[in-house]
Write a protein that holds these residues in place. Structure first.
Motif, PDB file in Angstrom:
ATOM      1  N   ALA A 227       0.927  -0.980   0.221  1.00 44.21           N
ATOM      2  CA  ALA A 227       0.028   0.193  -0.081  1.00 44.21           C
ATOM      3  C   ALA A 227       0.971   1.196   0.181  1.00 44.21           C
ATOM      4  CB  ALA A 227      -0.899   0.000   1.149  1.00 44.21           C
ATOM      5  N   VAL A 228       0.822   1.812  -1.082  1.00 50.08           N
ATOM      6  CA  VAL A 228       1.431   3.437  -1.171  1.00 50.08           C
ATOM      7  C   VAL A 228       0.891   4.463  -1.110  1.00 50.08           C
ATOM      8  CG1 VAL A 228       3.412   1.660  -2.428  1.00 50.08           C
ATOM      9  CG2 VAL A 228       1.562   3.180  -3.755  1.00 50.08           C
ATOM     10  N   ALA A 229       1.382   5.565  -0.656  1.00 48.51           N
ATOM     11  CA  ALA A 229       0.605   6.920  -0.472  1.00 48.51           C
ATOM     12  C   ALA A 229       0.267   7.180  -2.088  1.00 48.51           C
ATOM     13  CB  ALA A 229       1.541   7.783   0.222  1.00 48.51           C
ATOM     14  N   ALA A 230      -0.782   7.968  -2.087  1.00 51.99           N
ATOM     15  CA  ALA A 230      -1.196   8.550  -3.530  1.00 51.99           C
ATOM     16  C   ALA A 230      -0.246   9.961  -3.344  1.00 51.99           C
ATOM     17  CB  ALA A 230      -2.634   9.175  -3.309  1.00 51.99           C
ATOM     18  N   ASN A 231       0.416  10.121  -4.519  1.00 51.48           N
ATOM     19  CA  ASN A 231       1.382  11.212  -4.569  1.00 51.48           C
ATOM     20  C   ASN A 231       1.067  11.988  -6.025  1.00 51.48           C
ATOM     21  OD1 ASN A 231       3.507  12.808  -4.119  1.00 51.48           O
ATOM     22  ND2 ASN A 231       4.950  11.245  -3.989  1.00 51.48           N
ATOM     23  N   PRO A 232       0.260  12.773  -5.898  1.00 50.49           N
ATOM     24  CA  PRO A 232      -0.269  13.615  -7.378  1.00 50.49           C
ATOM     25  C   PRO A 232       0.725  14.547  -7.392  1.00 50.49           C
ATOM     26  CG  PRO A 232      -1.895  13.921  -5.381  1.00 50.49           C
ATOM     27  CD  PRO A 232      -1.110  13.104  -4.909  1.00 50.49           C
ATOM     28  N   TYR A 233       1.251  15.351  -6.520  1.00 50.32           N
ATOM     29  CA  TYR A 233       2.244  16.475  -6.584  1.00 50.32           C
ATOM     30  C   TYR A 233       3.738  16.116  -6.523  1.00 50.32           C
ATOM     31  CZ  TYR A 233      -2.261  18.256  -5.051  1.00 50.32           C
ATOM     32  OH  TYR A 233      -3.514  18.492  -4.942  1.00 50.32           O
ATOM     33  N   GLY A 234       4.007  14.803  -6.512  1.00 49.57           N
ATOM     34  CA  GLY A 234       5.416  14.366  -6.830  1.00 49.57           C
ATOM     35  C   GLY A 234       6.381  14.797  -5.710  1.00 49.57           C
ATOM     36  N   TRP A 235       5.875  14.666  -4.462  1.00 54.38           N
ATOM     37  CA  TRP A 235       6.617  15.060  -3.125  1.00 54.38           C
ATOM     38  C   TRP A 235       7.769  13.899  -3.192  1.00 54.38           C
ATOM     39  CZ3 TRP A 235       1.390  15.951  -0.363  1.00 54.38           C
ATOM     40  CH2 TRP A 235       0.963  17.233  -0.753  1.00 54.38           C
ATOM     41  N   THR A 236       8.755  14.118  -2.657  1.00 53.24           N
ATOM     42  CA  THR A 236      10.011  13.232  -2.473  1.00 53.24           C
ATOM     43  C   THR A 236      10.373  13.231  -0.919  1.00 53.24           C
ATOM     44  OG1 THR A 236      11.417  15.143  -3.001  1.00 53.24           O
ATOM     45  CG2 THR A 236      10.806  13.674  -4.888  1.00 53.24           C
ATOM     46  N   GLN A 237       9.984  14.084  -0.092  1.00 51.22           N
ATOM     47  CA  GLN A 237      10.167  14.003   1.455  1.00 51.22           C
ATOM     48  C   GLN A 237       9.040  13.643   2.257  1.00 51.22           C
ATOM     49  OE1 GLN A 237      11.650  18.108   1.715  1.00 51.22           O
ATOM     50  NE2 GLN A 237      13.896  17.206   1.511  1.00 51.22           N
ATOM     51  N   GLY A 238       9.356  13.316   3.547  1.00 56.71           N
ATOM     52  CA  GLY A 238       8.403  13.065   4.349  1.00 56.71           C
ATOM     53  C   GLY A 238       7.612  11.637   4.146  1.00 56.71           C
ATOM     54  N   TRP A 239       6.421  11.701   4.388  1.00 59.83           N
ATOM     55  CA  TRP A 239       5.836  10.299   4.272  1.00 59.83           C
ATOM     56  C   TRP A 239       5.904   9.714   2.841  1.00 59.83           C
ATOM     57  CZ3 TRP A 239      -0.123   9.740   3.431  1.00 59.83           C
ATOM     58  CH2 TRP A 239      -0.434   8.169   3.536  1.00 59.83           C
ATOM     59  N   HIS A 240       5.561  10.647   1.989  1.00 59.00           N
ATOM     60  CA  HIS A 240       5.555  10.323   0.617  1.00 59.00           C
ATOM     61  C   HIS A 240       6.793   9.778   0.042  1.00 59.00           C
ATOM     62  CE1 HIS A 240       2.076  12.871   1.268  1.00 59.00           C
ATOM     63  NE2 HIS A 240       1.422  12.331   0.056  1.00 59.00           N
ATOM     64  N   GLY A 241       7.816  10.351   0.469  1.00 54.35           N
ATOM     65  CA  GLY A 241       9.253  10.073   0.278  1.00 54.35           C
ATOM     66  C   GLY A 241       9.647   8.705   0.671  1.00 54.35           C
ATOM     67  N   SER A 242       9.093   7.807   1.363  1.00 53.82           N
ATOM     68  CA  SER A 242       9.266   6.487   1.869  1.00 53.82           C
ATOM     69  C   SER A 242       9.204   5.413   0.731  1.00 53.82           C
ATOM     70  CB  SER A 242       8.810   6.019   3.234  1.00 53.82           C
ATOM     71  OG  SER A 242       7.261   5.995   2.925  1.00 53.82           O
ATOM     72  N   TYR A 243       8.471   5.748  -0.304  1.00 50.91           N
ATOM     73  CA  TYR A 243       7.787   5.060  -1.355  1.00 50.91           C
ATOM     74  C   TYR A 243       8.800   4.967  -2.407  1.00 50.91           C
ATOM     75  CZ  TYR A 243       4.037   4.649   1.891  1.00 50.91           C
ATOM     76  OH  TYR A 243       3.185   4.404   2.904  1.00 50.91           O
ATOM     77  N   ASP A 244       9.619   3.933  -2.751  1.00 52.38           N
ATOM     78  CA  ASP A 244      10.363   4.032  -4.191  1.00 52.38           C
ATOM     79  C   ASP A 244       9.224   2.929  -5.175  1.00 52.38           C
ATOM     80  OD1 ASP A 244      11.730   3.469  -6.407  1.00 52.38           O
ATOM     81  OD2 ASP A 244      13.747   3.146  -5.287  1.00 52.38           O
TER      82      ASP A 244
END
Length: 597
Positions: A227-244
């Protein structure tokens, strides 16, 4: 007819592409018109053409398709079903289980009417030292019941948003991965869904490595998903950055994109998962290199509410709770077309009884609720088809309206109606329904073989052409008074000169529309639009049952020349044959490029 087409040729001229299909001259069985329902053949002519195109010319986008016998053109075809827009059925649907007792969760699954393939119950928690903790929800009874129903069980591993616990799991990933693999094998589970949230970009490599280890330690027939976070804005830090995204997809069967919580607890009121936000989340995953067939679109079965008298809002609630509150407090529900989400408002007065939602008593104030219903869920499933994704997921089973499952499998198949799945006109019906020109005769029922009445035809024509309705309350026909359900549309098409009466003062609204009548109606429209010259109709008819002096002959010839109307048999048009709803949909779809111009 297995060797119907023996050769093809692609011709490009003046920016247009034409496919020439050459028919085997040894085959003479051409007694049906492109799969019309009157045929008793097991495979329609159209289906053969479609299958040949799909197999041999899938990547070719043609403006026209001609079927030839030697040098003679048998037909010029317009097949929307061959277009790259063709909807492919989604193959997968999973849902998380978090709420309820064992018996309730079994009931949640049964309510889906077999639309759910895989369930992910909350069985795998994580201890403070990062080792596996089997939760108190773990139920051998549930596992056995799911096996009996042929539903896969892939428990989800969760740190429940605790960053320290999540990091401990990633640090202790060698042992944790072994424990997970051993437990799955011991209880003969079908795999695991990894749902560690609220770690950051510094944990990215360790997160990926945990998934790799689990994948390597599990047997090949067991499933690993993330299960990966939705990332419509392409964030690379914080919670969103943990998913490759890309590497995770290489070590897993699929990524479940949690396309929800666009609006969240502590944030401003808004949709939980607006259409554009969800679509951007899909695009991000694909742009990261995840194959579409490894993307599962996660959707919310819940909503969130805000009270304008409270500084913090966004608490969660189920759809049932939301609609109960609206009903109890005389609220209002609207469907927001821009976000394709549902918005509800209601007011709780100081004197009103205070309901309890999720162990929390509501207080007085003006409430705004955003949640999902059948319309918003179906809109998101359309994105699954548009991007050819693996399928859908949801959080969490039991929060939805069970009535939704009556249609869910159809949405996944990309089919709005239960009675067209194997019908020869399926793709045309879907196209016309998507345009809003024709709707079903009942919930999930199109009635393709039902005869089309003249009144129904008037409504469809007025709707497709977006004709401005007349202001007069009279239709000009003695048998259609102002109280008739289609009176306005009948008056409208009459005023535009598209449909006349069957005789002076008589429209015959409930009589079936004939094939030649519809050919004449379409001809009037397309000649007016300049799609074809009236001179074309002066040529001889190729149909033996359409005489030179027949009243509809010129219209039939012109519409046949455009490839919109065709014969029911070789050289036979059957002009007085009664038009079916499927035939109407097919002819309308063939003519759509002209009608929409």
């Amino acid at each position: 007819m297995d060797n119907l087409i023996i050769h093809h040729q692609v011709i490009e001229k003046n920016g247009e592409t034409t496919i020439l299909l050459y028919v085997n001259p040894q085959l003479t069985e051409f007694s049906s018109e492109l799969g019309t329902p009157e045929t008793n053949k097991s495979k329609s002519f159209e289906k053969h053409i479609r299958e040949y195109i799909k197999k041999n010319l899938k990547a070719t986008k043609a403006n026209s398709i001609k079927v030839l016998l030697g040098s003679m053109v048998l037909s010029q075809l317009v097949f929307p079903s061959i277009s790259p827009k063709q909807v492919e059925a989604a193959e997968f649907n999973m849902s998380y289980l978090f709420f309820g007792s064992t018996s309730q969760q079994i009931n949640f699954v049964d309510q889906t009417q077999k639309a759910v393939d895989t369930v992910s119950p909350s069985y795998f928690d994580i201890n403070a030292d990062g080792t596996l903790d089997i939760s108190n929800q773990f139920s051998p009874t549930f596992i056995n019941e799911m096996k009996a129903r042929n539903v896969k069980i892939t428990p989800f591993l969760s740190n429940h948003w605790d960053r320290n616990v999540g990091r401990a799991a990633l640090q202790n990933r060698e042992l944790l991965s072994t424990q997970i693999a051993d437990t799955i094998i011991k209880y003969d589970l079908d795999g695991v869904n990894i749902d560690i949230e609220n770690v950051t970009e510094v944990d990215r490599a360790n997160y990926t490595d945990l998934v790799r280890l689990i994948n390597e330690k599990l047997p090949a027939d067991k499933e690993v998903s993330v299960a990966v976070a939705a990332n419509p804005y392409g964030w690379t830090q914080g919670w969103h950055g943990s998913y490759d995204y890309k590497k995770l997809s290489e070590y897993s069967d699929y990524l479940m994109v949690m396309a929800y919580d666009q609006s969240y607890y502590g944030g401003d009121p808004g949709p939980v998962a607006s259409y554009n936000w969800v679509e951007k989340s899909i695009q991000y995953a694909i742009n990261q290199g995840v194959p579409p067939n490894k993307i599962v679109l996660g959707m919310p079965f819940y909503g969130r509410y805000w009270n304008d008298q409270e500084s913090v809002g966004g608490n969660g609630l189920s759809r049932k709770e939301a609609e109960t509150l609206v009903k109890d407090f005389n609220g209002k529900i609207t469907y927001d077309e821009a976000s394709k989400s549902v918005k509800a408002t209601f007011t709780i007065k100081e004197s009103d009884p205070k309901p309890r939602i999720s162990s929390r008593n509501l207080t007085a104030g003006n409430y705004t609720v955003w949640y999902e219903d059948e319309r918003s869920i179906q809109a998101k499933i359309d994105l699954v088809h548009q991007y050819n994704l693996k399928g859908t997921g949801s959080w969490a089973l039991g929060q939805e309206n069970p009535a939704m499952w009556n249609s869910y499998d159809l949405w996944l198949e990309g089919t709005p109606f239960r009675d067209i799945n194997t019908h020869w006109a399926k793709n045309d019906i879907i196209e016309i329904n998507n345009k809003g020109w024709m709707v079903g005769v009942d919930n999930n029922v199109f009635g393709p073989e039902q005869k089309l009445t003249r009144a129904q035809a008037a409504v469809i024509i007025a709707r497709a052409l977006e004709l401005d309705p007349v202001t007069s309350t009279t239709t000009g026909f003695q048998d259609v008074n102002s109280s008739h359900w289609a009176s306005k549309e009948i008056a409208t098409v009459r005023q535009y000169g598209l449909m006349a009466g069957v005789e002076e003062g008589k429209f015959a609204p409930d009589e079936p529309l004939t094939r030649e009548q519809f050919a004449v109606i379409l001809d009037r429209i397309l000649v007016e639009k300049g799609a074809i010259s009236e001179d074309v109709g002066k040529s001889a008819s190729t149909f033996t049952d359409v005489a030179a002096n027949r009243w509809s002959k010129e219209s039939i010839v012109r519409m046949n020349q455009l490839g919109i109307v065709k014969g029911m048999k070789v050289n036979e048009f059957q002009p007085t044959g009664e038009l079916t709803r499927a035939q109407m949909a097919t002819m309308m779809n063939r003519a759509s490029s002209f009608l929409e111009s």
